[in-house]
Design an enzyme around this catalytic site. Structure first.
Site, short mmCIF file in Angstrom:
data_model
loop_
_atom_site.label_atom_id
_atom_site.label_comp_id
_atom_site.label_asym_id
_atom_site.label_seq_id
_atom_site.Cartn_x
_atom_site.Cartn_y
_atom_site.Cartn_z
N THR A 117 0.82 -1.22 0.00
CA THR A 117 0.00 0.00 0.00
C THR A 117 0.85 1.27 0.00
OG1 THR A 117 -1.54 1.30 1.36
CG2 THR A 117 -0.14 -0.23 2.53
N TYR A 141 -1.58 0.15 10.33
CA TYR A 141 -1.89 -0.51 9.05
C TYR A 141 -0.67 -0.49 8.12
CZ TYR A 141 -3.66 -1.11 4.32
OH TYR A 141 -3.82 -1.52 3.02
N1 UFG Z 1 -12.96 11.19 2.54
C1 UFG Z 1 -13.93 12.14 2.79
N2 UFG Z 1 -15.15 11.70 3.19
C2 UFG Z 1 -15.45 10.38 3.38
C3 UFG Z 1 -14.44 9.42 3.13
C4 UFG Z 1 -13.19 9.86 2.70
O1 UFG Z 1 -13.72 13.34 2.64
O2 UFG Z 1 -16.57 10.07 3.79
C5 UFG Z 1 -11.65 11.66 2.07
C6 UFG Z 1 -10.52 11.21 2.96
O3 UFG Z 1 -10.35 12.09 4.02
C7 UFG Z 1 -9.36 11.18 1.96
C8 UFG Z 1 -10.02 10.81 0.64
O4 UFG Z 1 -11.40 11.09 0.81
O5 UFG Z 1 -8.82 12.45 1.86
C9 UFG Z 1 -9.85 9.37 0.27
O6 UFG Z 1 -10.23 8.57 1.37
P1 UFG Z 1 -10.42 7.00 1.30
O7 UFG Z 1 -10.83 6.53 2.66
O8 UFG Z 1 -11.29 6.63 0.15
O9 UFG Z 1 -8.97 6.47 0.93
P2 UFG Z 1 -7.58 6.72 1.68
O10 UFG Z 1 -6.77 7.59 0.77
O11 UFG Z 1 -7.75 7.15 3.07
O12 UFG Z 1 -7.08 5.22 1.78
C10 UFG Z 1 -6.48 4.52 0.73
C11 UFG Z 1 -6.78 3.04 0.89
C12 UFG Z 1 -6.28 2.55 2.23
C13 UFG Z 1 -4.81 2.87 2.32
C14 UFG Z 1 -4.55 4.33 2.04
C15 UFG Z 1 -3.09 4.60 1.95
O13 UFG Z 1 -8.15 2.83 0.78
O14 UFG Z 1 -6.50 1.17 2.36
O15 UFG Z 1 -5.11 4.72 0.81
O16 UFG Z 1 -2.85 5.89 2.39
F1 UFG Z 1 -4.35 2.60 3.55
#
Ligand code: UFG
Length: 324
Positions: A117, A141
């Site tokens: 990841t 994680y």
């Molecule tokens: N976000 C929102 N509202 C929501 C959900 C997410 O604004 O309801 C934002 C988050 O704050 C983030 C972006 O949308 O800025 C993307 O969020 P996600 O949860 O979709 O994805 P992440 O970038 O947090 O996570 C992804 C993978 C994880 C991994 C990570 C590595 O899904 O498994 O990248 O940094 F760990």
């Protein structure tokens, strides 16, 4: 090499890889305990119910199907939960993987493809993250995934076990057929949540943070289609086996999209003007995470084929007709 054990093959990314393996002439066998995965996601491929922690069961399945390589997708993936309950993450994502690797070693299975990841890199120190970027995770994680990468290096040196570690950025979208797609409980990922708001299944989408040092103040991420990721797994598997060497790749589109841009694009694709609420930052979110995937392009000939619009379109198709 034809017989591939796909551990976690009933999950989101695993099920897309299984489908593509079969299309390309491989014999994928799904091994899953169904704690998170969906039996419906395994479409007519051999399925073996089992846990990563069960070495005897793994040995039995290796023999039954003359398994030559293992692809591993059975991990817990929620950053926030990993902070609250690290023990759960170290047990499942590290201890049980060690068990799987031991089972492989004992049964002379020499090739392993590992879902790593972007979270192994932590806070970016330069704008696009390539394979030389320092790996300093900022949550349990990310630690678990980096620990397995280290274990794999040592297993190669000591036992000759060859591995590919693929560091995904934001896996998203769904298969064009609409038969398989993303289904997590609880759902925490942006695109499915946005589309559930568009479908009226949620009252609104909450944007976490509007004061990041980005052009519009919302977080920037690199969204990459799950079928593009699936293709990379097969290309990397083939290169690893042909050259008998361990490989590491960062997989993303190389394009950063902000949360606000993504929401605007989703409104356009769905034709629904759903409600957006602006909230404070979510703990542990880096401002910007964008991949430099030049190495995968150069060595595997891999280039993503789906753009953000197509990612949202396929995910929207899935959201409207989801089967599980
Ligand atoms: N976000 C929102 N509202 C929501 C959900 C997410 O604004 O309801 C934002 C988050 O704050 C983030 C972006 O949308 O800025 C993307 O969020 P996600 O949860 O979709 O994805 P992440 O970038 O947090 O996570 C992804 C993978 C994880 C991994 C990570 C590595 O899904 O498994 O990248 O940094 F760990």
């Amino acid at each position: 090499m034809k017989n591939i054990l796909v551990v976690g093959g009933a999950g989101y990314i695993g099920s897309h890889v299984v489908k593509m393996l079969a299309v390309q002439g491989y014999n994928p066998v799904v091994y899953d305990n169904l704690s998170k995965g969906h039996r419906e996601a395994v479409q007519g491929h051999p399925f073996e119910l089992g846990d990563l922690g069960d070495k005897a069961r793994l040995a039995e399945v290796f023999k039954k199907y003359a398994i030559e390589a293992v692809m591993h997708f059975a991990a817990f993936i929620e950053v926030g939960e990993s902070v609250q309950d690290p023990s759960k993450y170290y047990h499942n994502n590290v201890a049980k993987v060690l068990n799987l690797l031991d089972a492989m070693h004992e049964n002379a299975v020499h090739y392993f493809v590992f879902s790593s990841t972007a979270a192994t890199f932590g806070e970016p120190v330069h704008p696009k993250i390539d394979e030389n970027h320092p790996q300093k995770p900022i949550n349990p994680y990310g630690n678990t995934k980096l620990m397995v990468e280290k274990i794999l290096e040592d297993f190669d040196t000591a036992y000759g076990l060859k591995s590919v570690a693929l560091r995904y950025f934001n896996a998203s979208g769904a298969d064009d057929s609409g038969e398989i797609g993303e289904s997590h409980t609880p759902e925490t990922h942006l695109i499915p949540l946005v589309l559930q708001a568009a479908a009226g299944k949620r009252p609104c989408i909450r944007v976490f943070g509007t004061d990041y040092p980005t052009p519009d103040g919302t977080c920037v991420r690199d969204y990459v289609h799950v079928n593009d990721l699936a293709r990379a797994h097969i290309l990397a598997l083939e290169k690893m086996a042909q050259e008998n060497q361990s490989l590491r790749y960062n997989l993303g589109s190389g394009n950063g999209q902000s949360v606000a841009e993504l929401i605007a694009q989703a409104k356009e694709v769905t034709g629904v003007d759903f409600k957006v609420e602006y909230k404070g930052r979510r703990a542990g979110d880096p401002a910007v995470l964008v991949a430099d995937s030049a190495k995968a392009a150069r060595e595997l000939g891999w280039k993503p084929q789906y753009d953000l619009k197509q990612i949202i379109q396929t995910a929207w198709n899935w959201e409207q007709h989801r089967r599980y």
